[in-house]
Design an enzyme around this catalytic site. Structure first.
Site, PDB file in Angstrom:
ATOM      1  N   ASP A  31       1.313 -65.085  -2.223  1.00 63.31           N
ATOM      2  CA  ASP A  31       0.091 -64.475  -1.696  1.00 63.31           C
ATOM      3  C   ASP A  31      -0.418 -65.223  -0.458  1.00 63.31           C
ATOM      4  O   ASP A  31      -1.463 -64.879   0.096  1.00 63.31           O
ATOM      5  CB  ASP A  31      -0.997 -64.333  -2.776  1.00 63.31           C
ATOM      6  CG  ASP A  31      -1.093 -65.517  -3.701  1.00 63.31           C
ATOM      7  OD1 ASP A  31      -0.507 -66.569  -3.397  1.00 63.31           O
ATOM      8  OD2 ASP A  31      -1.778 -65.394  -4.744  1.00 63.31           O
ATOM      9  N   TYR A  43     -13.146 -54.710  -8.793  1.00 67.38           N
ATOM     10  CA  TYR A  43     -13.451 -55.535  -7.626  1.00 67.38           C
ATOM     11  C   TYR A  43     -14.903 -55.285  -7.263  1.00 67.38           C
ATOM     12  O   TYR A  43     -15.279 -54.162  -6.935  1.00 67.38           O
ATOM     13  CB  TYR A  43     -12.522 -55.164  -6.467  1.00 67.38           C
ATOM     14  CG  TYR A  43     -12.856 -55.871  -5.177  1.00 67.38           C
ATOM     15  CD1 TYR A  43     -12.972 -57.268  -5.134  1.00 67.38           C
ATOM     16  CD2 TYR A  43     -13.067 -55.161  -4.002  1.00 67.38           C
ATOM     17  CE1 TYR A  43     -13.285 -57.922  -3.966  1.00 67.38           C
ATOM     18  CE2 TYR A  43     -13.368 -55.810  -2.820  1.00 67.38           C
ATOM     19  CZ  TYR A  43     -13.484 -57.185  -2.808  1.00 67.38           C
ATOM     20  OH  TYR A  43     -13.790 -57.832  -1.644  1.00 67.38           O
ATOM     21  N   TYR A  80       1.396 -60.469  -3.974  1.00 64.64           N
ATOM     22  CA  TYR A  80       1.042 -59.094  -4.324  1.00 64.64           C
ATOM     23  C   TYR A  80       1.505 -58.046  -3.326  1.00 64.64           C
ATOM     24  O   TYR A  80       1.203 -56.871  -3.486  1.00 64.64           O
ATOM     25  CB  TYR A  80      -0.484 -59.017  -4.555  1.00 64.64           C
ATOM     26  CG  TYR A  80      -0.896 -60.076  -5.562  1.00 64.64           C
ATOM     27  CD1 TYR A  80      -0.657 -59.879  -6.919  1.00 64.64           C
ATOM     28  CD2 TYR A  80      -1.429 -61.302  -5.162  1.00 64.64           C
ATOM     29  CE1 TYR A  80      -0.950 -60.871  -7.852  1.00 64.64           C
ATOM     30  CE2 TYR A  80      -1.726 -62.293  -6.087  1.00 64.64           C
ATOM     31  CZ  TYR A  80      -1.475 -62.069  -7.423  1.00 64.64           C
ATOM     32  OH  TYR A  80      -1.755 -63.055  -8.345  1.00 64.64           O
ATOM     33  N   ASP A 121       0.432 -71.544  -4.187  1.00 67.77           N
ATOM     34  CA  ASP A 121      -0.190 -70.212  -4.248  1.00 67.77           C
ATOM     35  C   ASP A 121      -1.370 -70.216  -3.260  1.00 67.77           C
ATOM     36  O   ASP A 121      -1.924 -71.271  -2.947  1.00 67.77           O
ATOM     37  CB  ASP A 121      -0.680 -69.968  -5.687  1.00 67.77           C
ATOM     38  CG  ASP A 121      -1.234 -68.573  -5.900  1.00 67.77           C
ATOM     39  OD1 ASP A 121      -0.487 -67.722  -6.413  1.00 67.77           O
ATOM     40  OD2 ASP A 121      -2.425 -68.329  -5.571  1.00 67.77           O
ATOM     41  N   HIS A 136      -4.799 -70.375 -12.826  1.00 67.04           N
ATOM     42  CA  HIS A 136      -6.265 -70.291 -12.959  1.00 67.04           C
ATOM     43  C   HIS A 136      -6.741 -70.543 -14.390  1.00 67.04           C
ATOM     44  O   HIS A 136      -7.935 -70.710 -14.625  1.00 67.04           O
ATOM     45  CB  HIS A 136      -6.774 -68.919 -12.495  1.00 67.04           C
ATOM     46  CG  HIS A 136      -6.552 -68.668 -11.046  1.00 67.04           C
ATOM     47  ND1 HIS A 136      -7.071 -69.484 -10.061  1.00 67.04           N
ATOM     48  CD2 HIS A 136      -5.838 -67.712 -10.384  1.00 67.04           C
ATOM     49  CE1 HIS A 136      -6.696 -69.042  -8.870  1.00 67.04           C
ATOM     50  NE2 HIS A 136      -5.947 -67.960  -9.035  1.00 67.04           N
TER      51      HIS A 136
HETATM   52  C1  SP5 Z   1      -2.485 -65.979  -9.760  1.00 68.74           C
HETATM   53  C2  SP5 Z   1      -3.335 -65.357  -8.693  1.00 68.74           C
HETATM   54  O1  SP5 Z   1      -2.886 -65.207  -7.566  1.00 68.74           O
HETATM   55  N1  SP5 Z   1      -4.562 -64.939  -9.034  1.00 68.74           N
HETATM   56  C3  SP5 Z   1      -5.430 -64.350  -8.096  1.00 68.74           C
HETATM   57  C4  SP5 Z   1      -6.724 -63.937  -8.690  1.00 68.74           C
HETATM   58  C5  SP5 Z   1      -7.590 -63.246  -7.671  1.00 68.74           C
HETATM   59  N2  SP5 Z   1      -8.742 -62.660  -8.272  1.00 68.74           N
HETATM   60  C6  SP5 Z   1      -9.633 -61.949  -7.374  1.00 68.74           C
HETATM   61  C7  SP5 Z   1      -8.973 -60.742  -6.828  1.00 68.74           C
HETATM   62  C8  SP5 Z   1      -9.892 -59.954  -5.946  1.00 68.74           C
HETATM   63  C9  SP5 Z   1      -9.108 -58.876  -5.256  1.00 68.74           C
HETATM   64  N3  SP5 Z   1      -9.947 -58.182  -4.380  1.00 68.74           N
HETATM   65  C10 SP5 Z   1      -9.287 -57.356  -3.425  1.00 68.74           C
HETATM   66  C11 SP5 Z   1     -10.144 -57.161  -2.229  1.00 68.74           C
HETATM   67  C12 SP5 Z   1      -9.348 -57.043  -0.980  1.00 68.74           C
HETATM   68  N4  SP5 Z   1     -10.221 -57.059   0.151  1.00 68.74           N
HETATM   69 ZN    ZN Z   2      -2.895 -66.527  -6.023  1.00 67.88          ZN
END
Ligand code: SP5
Ligand code: ZN
Length: 359
Positions: free
Chosen positions: A295, A19, A334, A206, A170
């Site tokens: 989510d 991240y 998640y 989503d 995605h």
């Molecule tokens: C299928 C789906 O839900 N894909 C999501 C992809 C998200 N990708 C970026 C994730 C960044 C997570 N960062 C966490 C920071 C929390 N403040």
């Molecule tokens: Zn998602």
């Protein structure tokens, strides 16, 4: 309700993602599917079935053969090229400004790199999508789960649930990303078109915009795409998902984006859901593919909306009230402790059995 799932998802077991360049615990983990599976079993109202093998052809009907080849070869190449990492992730991407001024023809002729670090960027959107040893096998199993749910619905079920993992929305024609490798929902929709000759609608709930599904059907009038998601100015995938993206050419007006405000609650969200459902209802077709994410939940660690477990029952009820057959496919979500209850709530709502427990 029949629910399709496979143990093969467990092969995709990343421990970390990055991240903003820093390792953090992975979000898209096997426990997600296991929590949902346990809740379906516990509920008693679901008949769990294994997927059947549908081969590569339905994947190649949607994806570039180069992406499929990359997925097959990626982990063996990581080992052959002696990249000593637990997961493969890119650092140098072919972003559009790299090619500023160059003709489209010459851009299109740039060759795929041979170094696996270049190839993962060539075929990938982002650096928070860890690819591990079992990712290809798990991604193949998720496609089989989706296509088996399609078989059930075309065989007469009014609704079937595919517990796909990894998720898919995605992933674009020639690109993985966002925890997705193959676009399960797009492959399912294409297979329905091919097998029925009917038009199909995809409803994506989503929290993230399904940029991959939008891209695959952007110029297609026979597969409509409607999505509710956090405004991309705030949330991944950042660059697509705006309301003025309506499709082009034959696909003009077959794409509907409904970006949501920060912390949107059930009432706000359900108002726009009704808009999407009315839009889908005005179009031909008897089957709707649902890209289902949890989510959007108020406690989700990476989303920024505020839906509730009761809100999911109502969402399912309204989608079920469309009166179309439903192929419901799992995307994101998640917050592990509530995934099971949220899935049961949504699916029971869609099946017209909200609040009823037992088979
Ligand atoms: C299928 C789906 O839900 N894909 C999501 C992809 C998200 N990708 C970026 C994730 C960044 C997570 N960062 C966490 C920071 C929390 N403040
Ligand atoms: Zn998602």
């Amino acid at each position: 309700m029949k629910a399709v799932l496979s143990d093969r998802h467990r092969a995709h077991d990343p421990k970390v993602e990055t991240y903003l360049g820093v390792p953090v615990p992975a979000n898209e983990v096997p426990e997600r599917a296991e929590m949902i599976r346990a809740a379906l079993v516990e509920d008693g109202g679901f008949e769990l079935t294994e997927p059947t093998d549908h081969g590569l052809d339905p994947i190649l009907a949607v994806h570039d053969a180069g992406l499929v080849r990359f997925m097959e070869e990626a982990w063996p190449e990581v080992q052959r090229q002696r990249i000593d990492r637990e997961f493969l992730v890119a650092d140098t991407y072919p972003v559009r400004n790299l090619f500023d001024g160059m003709s489209e023809e010459l851009i299109a002729a740039r060759p795929e790199p041979v170094a696996i670090g270049g190839r993962v960027a060539w075929w990938g959107l982002d650096s928070s999508n860890p690819l591990v040893e079992g990712s290809y096998d798990a991604a193949r199993s998720a496609v089989d789960v989706a296509l088996t749910a399609v078989d059930l619905v075309l065989g007469g079920e009014s609704v079937a649930y595919g517990l796909c993992r990894p998720p898919g929305h995605h992933a674009a024609r020639a690109m993985a990303g966002g925890y997705c490798f193959f676009n399960n929902a797009a492959i399912a929709a294409q297979s329905i078109v091919d097998r029925t000759g009917e038009q199909v609608a995809i409803l994506d709930v989503d929290v993230h915009h399904g940029n991959g599904t939008q891209q695959i059907f952007w110029r297609r009038g026979d597969v409509a795409y409607a999505s509710l998601h956090a405004d991309p100015r705030r949330l991944y995938p950042f660059f697509l998902g705006h309301a003025d993206e309506v499709g082009e050419g034959p696909g003009r007006r077959a794409n509907l984006n409904l970006p949501q405000p920060l912390r949107a609650d059930d009432a706000t969200y359900l108002r726009d859901l009704d808009r999407a459902l009315e839009w889908i209802g005005s179009r031909p077709g008897s089957v709707v593919v649902v890209s289902l994410g949890f989510d959007t939940y108020e406690l989700d660690p990476i989303g920024d909306l505020a839906l509730t477990t009761d809100g999911y029952a109502e969402m399912g009820r309204r989608v079920g009230a469309l009166g179309r057959r439903l192929v419901v496919l799992q995307e994101g979500g998640y917050h592990l402790p509530t995934l099971g209850a949220n899935a049961v709530s949504w699916l029971r709502g869609a099946d017209g059995r909200a609040g009823v427990s037992g088979p």
